[in-house]
Design a protein around this motif. Structure first.
Motif, PDB file in Angstrom:
ATOM      1  N   MET A 132     -40.048  62.397 -70.768  1.00 47.53           N
ATOM      2  CA  MET A 132     -38.762  61.826 -71.556  1.00 47.53           C
ATOM      3  C   MET A 132     -38.319  60.466 -71.392  1.00 47.53           C
ATOM      4  SD  MET A 132     -35.481  64.299 -71.240  1.00 47.53           S
ATOM      5  CE  MET A 132     -36.273  65.443 -71.726  1.00 47.53           C
ATOM      6  N   ASN A 133     -37.965  59.859 -72.318  1.00 47.19           N
ATOM      7  CA  ASN A 133     -37.810  58.485 -72.361  1.00 47.19           C
ATOM      8  C   ASN A 133     -36.205  58.408 -71.565  1.00 47.19           C
ATOM      9  OD1 ASN A 133     -39.895  57.500 -73.485  1.00 47.19           O
ATOM     10  ND2 ASN A 133     -39.136  57.768 -75.534  1.00 47.19           N
ATOM     11  N   THR A 134     -36.083  57.295 -70.904  1.00 45.43           N
ATOM     12  CA  THR A 134     -34.615  56.984 -70.335  1.00 45.43           C
ATOM     13  C   THR A 134     -33.855  56.469 -71.662  1.00 45.43           C
ATOM     14  OG1 THR A 134     -35.551  56.608 -68.225  1.00 45.43           O
ATOM     15  CG2 THR A 134     -33.469  55.743 -68.784  1.00 45.43           C
ATOM     16  N   ILE A 135     -32.736  56.746 -71.663  1.00 48.48           N
ATOM     17  CA  ILE A 135     -31.709  56.371 -72.596  1.00 48.48           C
ATOM     18  C   ILE A 135     -31.407  54.818 -72.263  1.00 48.48           C
ATOM     19  CG2 ILE A 135     -29.429  56.914 -71.340  1.00 48.48           C
ATOM     20  CD1 ILE A 135     -28.727  57.895 -74.126  1.00 48.48           C
ATOM     21  N   LYS A 136     -31.133  54.174 -73.560  1.00 52.05           N
ATOM     22  CA  LYS A 136     -30.899  52.854 -73.594  1.00 52.05           C
ATOM     23  C   LYS A 136     -29.637  52.410 -74.064  1.00 52.05           C
ATOM     24  CE  LYS A 136     -35.742  51.273 -73.651  1.00 52.05           C
ATOM     25  NZ  LYS A 136     -36.618  50.678 -74.489  1.00 52.05           N
ATOM     26  N   LEU A 137     -28.733  51.711 -73.566  1.00 51.29           N
ATOM     27  CA  LEU A 137     -27.335  51.317 -74.182  1.00 51.29           C
ATOM     28  C   LEU A 137     -27.462  49.898 -74.317  1.00 51.29           C
ATOM     29  CD1 LEU A 137     -27.007  53.272 -71.450  1.00 51.29           C
ATOM     30  CD2 LEU A 137     -24.880  53.334 -72.277  1.00 51.29           C
ATOM     31  N   SER A 138     -26.302  49.677 -75.612  1.00 54.92           N
ATOM     32  CA  SER A 138     -26.256  48.141 -75.870  1.00 54.92           C
ATOM     33  C   SER A 138     -25.842  47.358 -74.859  1.00 54.92           C
ATOM     34  CB  SER A 138     -25.667  48.231 -76.883  1.00 54.92           C
ATOM     35  OG  SER A 138     -23.816  48.652 -76.386  1.00 54.92           O
TER      36      SER A 138
ATOM     37  N   THR B  52     -20.495  72.663 -88.018  1.00 56.87           N
ATOM     38  CA  THR B  52     -21.242  73.084 -87.078  1.00 56.87           C
ATOM     39  C   THR B  52     -21.380  72.364 -85.850  1.00 56.87           C
ATOM     40  OG1 THR B  52     -22.430  74.284 -89.070  1.00 56.87           O
ATOM     41  CG2 THR B  52     -23.372  74.435 -86.853  1.00 56.87           C
ATOM     42  N   ASP B  53     -21.425  72.962 -84.540  1.00 58.41           N
ATOM     43  CA  ASP B  53     -21.697  72.350 -83.472  1.00 58.41           C
ATOM     44  C   ASP B  53     -23.008  71.862 -83.223  1.00 58.41           C
ATOM     45  OD1 ASP B  53     -19.099  73.043 -83.080  1.00 58.41           O
ATOM     46  OD2 ASP B  53     -19.434  74.528 -81.559  1.00 58.41           O
ATOM     47  N   VAL B  54     -23.373  70.799 -82.490  1.00 53.03           N
ATOM     48  CA  VAL B  54     -24.545  70.127 -82.098  1.00 53.03           C
ATOM     49  C   VAL B  54     -24.136  70.640 -80.545  1.00 53.03           C
ATOM     50  CG1 VAL B  54     -25.090  68.387 -83.641  1.00 53.03           C
ATOM     51  CG2 VAL B  54     -23.482  67.798 -81.965  1.00 53.03           C
ATOM     52  N   ILE B  55     -25.535  70.528 -80.031  1.00 55.23           N
ATOM     53  CA  ILE B  55     -25.399  70.914 -78.344  1.00 55.23           C
ATOM     54  C   ILE B  55     -25.591  69.572 -77.630  1.00 55.23           C
ATOM     55  CG2 ILE B  55     -26.236  72.171 -76.729  1.00 55.23           C
ATOM     56  CD1 ILE B  55     -24.559  73.796 -78.763  1.00 55.23           C
ATOM     57  N   VAL B  56     -24.887  69.157 -76.745  1.00 53.50           N
ATOM     58  CA  VAL B  56     -25.100  68.120 -75.750  1.00 53.50           C
ATOM     59  C   VAL B  56     -25.682  68.663 -74.601  1.00 53.50           C
ATOM     60  CG1 VAL B  56     -24.072  65.831 -74.884  1.00 53.50           C
ATOM     61  CG2 VAL B  56     -23.330  66.580 -76.985  1.00 53.50           C
ATOM     62  N   SER B  57     -26.806  67.795 -74.081  1.00 55.78           N
ATOM     63  CA  SER B  57     -27.395  68.243 -72.806  1.00 55.78           C
ATOM     64  C   SER B  57     -27.563  66.808 -71.842  1.00 55.78           C
ATOM     65  CB  SER B  57     -28.793  68.793 -72.879  1.00 55.78           C
ATOM     66  OG  SER B  57     -28.609  70.166 -73.825  1.00 55.78           O
TER      67      SER B  57
ATOM     68  N   MET C 149     -29.681  64.820 -74.697  1.00 58.36           N
ATOM     69  CA  MET C 149     -30.177  65.360 -75.634  1.00 58.36           C
ATOM     70  C   MET C 149     -29.082  65.683 -76.588  1.00 58.36           C
ATOM     71  SD  MET C 149     -33.593  65.385 -75.115  1.00 58.36           S
ATOM     72  CE  MET C 149     -34.196  66.853 -76.140  1.00 58.36           C
ATOM     73  N   ILE C 150     -29.355  65.652 -77.917  1.00 66.00           N
ATOM     74  CA  ILE C 150     -28.445  66.238 -78.880  1.00 66.00           C
ATOM     75  C   ILE C 150     -29.370  67.275 -79.692  1.00 66.00           C
ATOM     76  CG2 ILE C 150     -27.003  65.827 -80.909  1.00 66.00           C
ATOM     77  CD1 ILE C 150     -26.128  64.231 -78.527  1.00 66.00           C
ATOM     78  N   ASN C 151     -29.108  68.675 -79.402  1.00 67.03           N
ATOM     79  CA  ASN C 151     -29.897  69.662 -79.732  1.00 67.03           C
ATOM     80  C   ASN C 151     -31.472  69.345 -79.027  1.00 67.03           C
ATOM     81  OD1 ASN C 151     -27.784  70.670 -81.191  1.00 67.03           O
ATOM     82  ND2 ASN C 151     -28.604  70.626 -83.023  1.00 67.03           N
ATOM     83  N   ASP C 152     -32.323  69.453 -79.915  1.00 65.76           N
ATOM     84  CA  ASP C 152     -33.665  68.792 -79.417  1.00 65.76           C
ATOM     85  C   ASP C 152     -34.046  67.458 -79.591  1.00 65.76           C
ATOM     86  OD1 ASP C 152     -33.626  69.211 -82.095  1.00 65.76           O
ATOM     87  OD2 ASP C 152     -35.715  69.954 -82.231  1.00 65.76           O
ATOM     88  N   ALA C 153     -33.317  66.644 -79.891  1.00 62.83           N
ATOM     89  CA  ALA C 153     -33.351  65.122 -80.109  1.00 62.83           C
ATOM     90  C   ALA C 153     -32.965  64.289 -78.869  1.00 62.83           C
ATOM     91  CB  ALA C 153     -32.499  64.547 -81.293  1.00 62.83           C
ATOM     92  N   GLN C 154     -33.817  63.537 -78.450  1.00 61.80           N
ATOM     93  CA  GLN C 154     -33.560  62.752 -77.323  1.00 61.80           C
ATOM     94  C   GLN C 154     -32.636  61.458 -77.776  1.00 61.80           C
ATOM     95  OE1 GLN C 154     -34.891  62.507 -73.979  1.00 61.80           O
ATOM     96  NE2 GLN C 154     -33.426  61.079 -73.616  1.00 61.80           N
TER      97      GLN C 154
ATOM     98  N   PHE D 163     -33.263  74.022 -74.227  1.00 63.75           N
ATOM     99  CA  PHE D 163     -34.433  73.409 -75.354  1.00 63.75           C
ATOM    100  C   PHE D 163     -35.624  72.858 -74.636  1.00 63.75           C
ATOM    101  CE2 PHE D 163     -30.263  72.527 -77.373  1.00 63.75           C
ATOM    102  CZ  PHE D 163     -30.427  72.812 -78.676  1.00 63.75           C
ATOM    103  N   SER D 164     -36.858  72.849 -75.504  1.00 61.69           N
ATOM    104  CA  SER D 164     -37.975  72.642 -74.847  1.00 61.69           C
ATOM    105  C   SER D 164     -38.191  71.475 -73.891  1.00 61.69           C
ATOM    106  CB  SER D 164     -39.139  72.757 -75.973  1.00 61.69           C
ATOM    107  OG  SER D 164     -38.941  71.536 -76.832  1.00 61.69           O
ATOM    108  N   ALA D 165     -37.316  70.333 -74.338  1.00 62.34           N
ATOM    109  CA  ALA D 165     -37.273  69.184 -73.599  1.00 62.34           C
ATOM    110  C   ALA D 165     -36.752  69.432 -72.280  1.00 62.34           C
ATOM    111  CB  ALA D 165     -36.773  68.024 -74.286  1.00 62.34           C
ATOM    112  N   GLN D 166     -35.941  70.510 -72.239  1.00 60.54           N
ATOM    113  CA  GLN D 166     -35.291  70.791 -70.757  1.00 60.54           C
ATOM    114  C   GLN D 166     -35.979  71.663 -70.005  1.00 60.54           C
ATOM    115  OE1 GLN D 166     -31.821  71.966 -73.154  1.00 60.54           O
ATOM    116  NE2 GLN D 166     -30.535  70.808 -71.595  1.00 60.54           N
ATOM    117  N   LEU D 167     -37.219  72.263 -70.418  1.00 59.89           N
ATOM    118  CA  LEU D 167     -37.890  72.987 -69.780  1.00 59.89           C
ATOM    119  C   LEU D 167     -38.710  72.219 -68.511  1.00 59.89           C
ATOM    120  CD1 LEU D 167     -39.681  75.357 -72.416  1.00 59.89           C
ATOM    121  CD2 LEU D 167     -38.004  76.181 -70.729  1.00 59.89           C
ATOM    122  N   THR D 168     -38.793  73.060 -67.317  1.00 64.02           N
ATOM    123  CA  THR D 168     -39.428  72.315 -66.034  1.00 64.02           C
ATOM    124  C   THR D 168     -40.311  73.373 -65.656  1.00 64.02           C
ATOM    125  OG1 THR D 168     -37.433  72.699 -64.597  1.00 64.02           O
ATOM    126  CG2 THR D 168     -37.643  70.496 -65.823  1.00 64.02           C
TER     127      THR D 168
END
Length: 472
Positions: free
Chosen positions: A1-7, A153-158, A165-170, A274-279
């Protein structure tokens, strides 16, 4: 999973302990008018102008200068820009204070959406509004959980150490500041869930009608439809047919209701995973026992011995991951499990009976869930310096329960502790701590865990087999 980047003009605050900060979002109606229209700063470019600047930079090969906002991404947003223009949402996104969760062109194309086809996507306006939070929300305002979008409708922040993650999006780049809000770049297009878990299961192919029928027979369908959120590992119809063929049962009607209920609960996790959160490791189900998540054969994923066929099917109250086998939970308690291993734990069971701990290990005592580091018969034979298990049991019978119980309790930990939960260092038992070294799988430097006999699950706990007897 990629590390998040900020401005560059924003500090990376995802690593700070800010999970308790809540979204500062209001409950708003599902319309364009729900977005905040508070005054904006007229100096900086708007959200739509920033999207266009990425597109122009990529098209003309210009470099962004270091004296303005510099974002560490080569992404472009031409499809998003076209979609906003065709739906007449460009003015909404440029004039109102909001947060845009911006899928890249690559994300749109992965979803089968191009500049030419975007206007023909059913419900595209609502899909775009599902990517909008109706006021600016920077990374340091985020917390794990639901967030209401402008669509309603809600999105899920993880949040995790791996990023956001926002839903299954990084989220790949965060906090791109605009005069009227903020952009967070995401790597997938978010799709709006439309039905609850039961409705969503019935709408899928391959079909899940047997799963839904089973849930109904077990009295769980209403909970899956209205409760949650839940994450469901959903066996296909074929998976249920395979199970019936391999068992004495010819139909769901032949399976006792309480057994069917426990089987189904063994397929459900509480909350969103979400699948990206499975370990790799064990995930506790609503049955109480855990399933083993195996990512070792990536891209294939296994839950116990069941292959995951599809992931992240979103419902209004949870998620579905499709699997190809029905998962079967443990059906015996710790004593029954130990007794099922012929000539392996006879001395341990005799010792537990002599010490008055049999009922405790069967789940009838003060500890509903236990983890037992279980010495084999040979471990007791070596410890007692006798010739065989019969002599070991005879030696155990000569001991007082008051002397024997502290030794046995030094092998027992409260709760379910799977191998994936263990860490090197002290482990607290019901009679003090022992020292675990995972690098050598050794306890107190003298006793070793048996690698092929870890995580033996029972209805009331888990067994890890060891090759020696521990002394407190």
């Amino acid at each position: 999973m990629n590390t998040i980047k900020l401005s560059k003009n924003r500090p990376n605050l995802f690593k700070l302990p800010l999970l308790m900060i809540s979204f500062l979002l209001m409950t708003l109606s599902c319309s364009k008018e729900s977005i905040s229209d508070a005054p904006v700063n007229e100096v900086d470019p708007s959200i739509t102008e920033i999207l266009a600047s990425f597109n122009n930079t990529a098209k003309h090969g210009k470099e962004k200068s270091d004296d303005n906002d510099v974002w560490e991404t080569d992404a472009t947003f031409e499809i998003l820009s076209v979609a906003l223009a065709k739906t007449k949402l460009s003015s909404v996104v440029s004039k109102n204070r909001l947060t845009l969760l911006a899928p890249t062109d690559e994300a749109f194309m992965a979803a089968g959406i191009t500049k030419q086809s975007v206007a023909d996507i059913p419900n595209i306006e609502n899909i775009l509004l599902y990517h909008v939070l109706p006021q600016p929300v920077y990374s340091y305002d985020l917390s794990s959980g639901p967030a209401t979008t402008a669509e309603g409708t809600d999105v899920i922040v993880s949040l995790s150490d791996s990023g956001v993650m926002i839903n299954d999006a990084q989220v790949t780049t965060a906090d791109i500041s605009a005069r009227n809000g903020v952009i967070h770049v995401i790597d997938k297009v978010l799709m709006i869930p439309s039905g609850n878990l039961v409705e969503t299961a019935l709408s899928q192919a391959p079909e899940f009608s047997i799963l839904v029928e089973a849930a109904s027979k077990a009295g769980l369908a209403e909970t899956l439809a209205t409760g949650g959120p839940f994450t469901v590992f959903a066996p296909t119809n074929q998976a249920f047919l395979d199970l019936l063929e391999a068992t004495p049962y010819t139909s769901l009607d032949d399976i006792p209701v309480d057994m069917l209920q426990q089987i189904l609960l063994y397929h459900v996790l509480g909350g969103y995973t979400f699948s990206a959160q499975l370990t790799n490791g064990y995930a506790t189900t609503l049955n109480g026992a855990a399933v083993n998540v195996d990512l070792g054969m990536a891209p294939e994923v296994y839950i116990n011995d069941s292959k995951v066929l599809a992931t992240d099917v979103q419902a209004t109250n949870g998620l579905i991951h499709v699997i190809d086998k029905v998962l079967l939970p443990p059906t015996m308690n710790l004593v029954e499990i130990a007794a099922s291993y012929e000539n392996e734990f006879t001395v341990l069971l005799a010792a537990a009976t002599k010490a008055g701990l049999g009922d405790v290990l069967m789940g009838n005592g003060p500890y509903p869930q236990l983890t037992v580091f279980a010495p084999t018969d040979q471990a007791f034979i070596n410890f007692l310096n006798v010739a065989n298990a019969e002599e070991a049991i005879a030696a155990i019978e000569t001991l007082n329960a008051e002397d024997l119980a502290p030794i046995l309790l030094y092998h027992v930990v409260e709760g379910r502790v799977y191998s994936s939960d263990l860490a090197s260092g002290p482990v607290t038992t019901l009679n003090g701590d022992f020292d675990l070294d995972l690098s050598t799988l050794s306890i107190n430097g003298t006793v070793n865990l048996v690698p092929e006999l870890l995580n033996v699950q029972a209805t009331n706990g888990v067994i890890h087999v060891i090759n020696g007897v521990l002394t407190p």
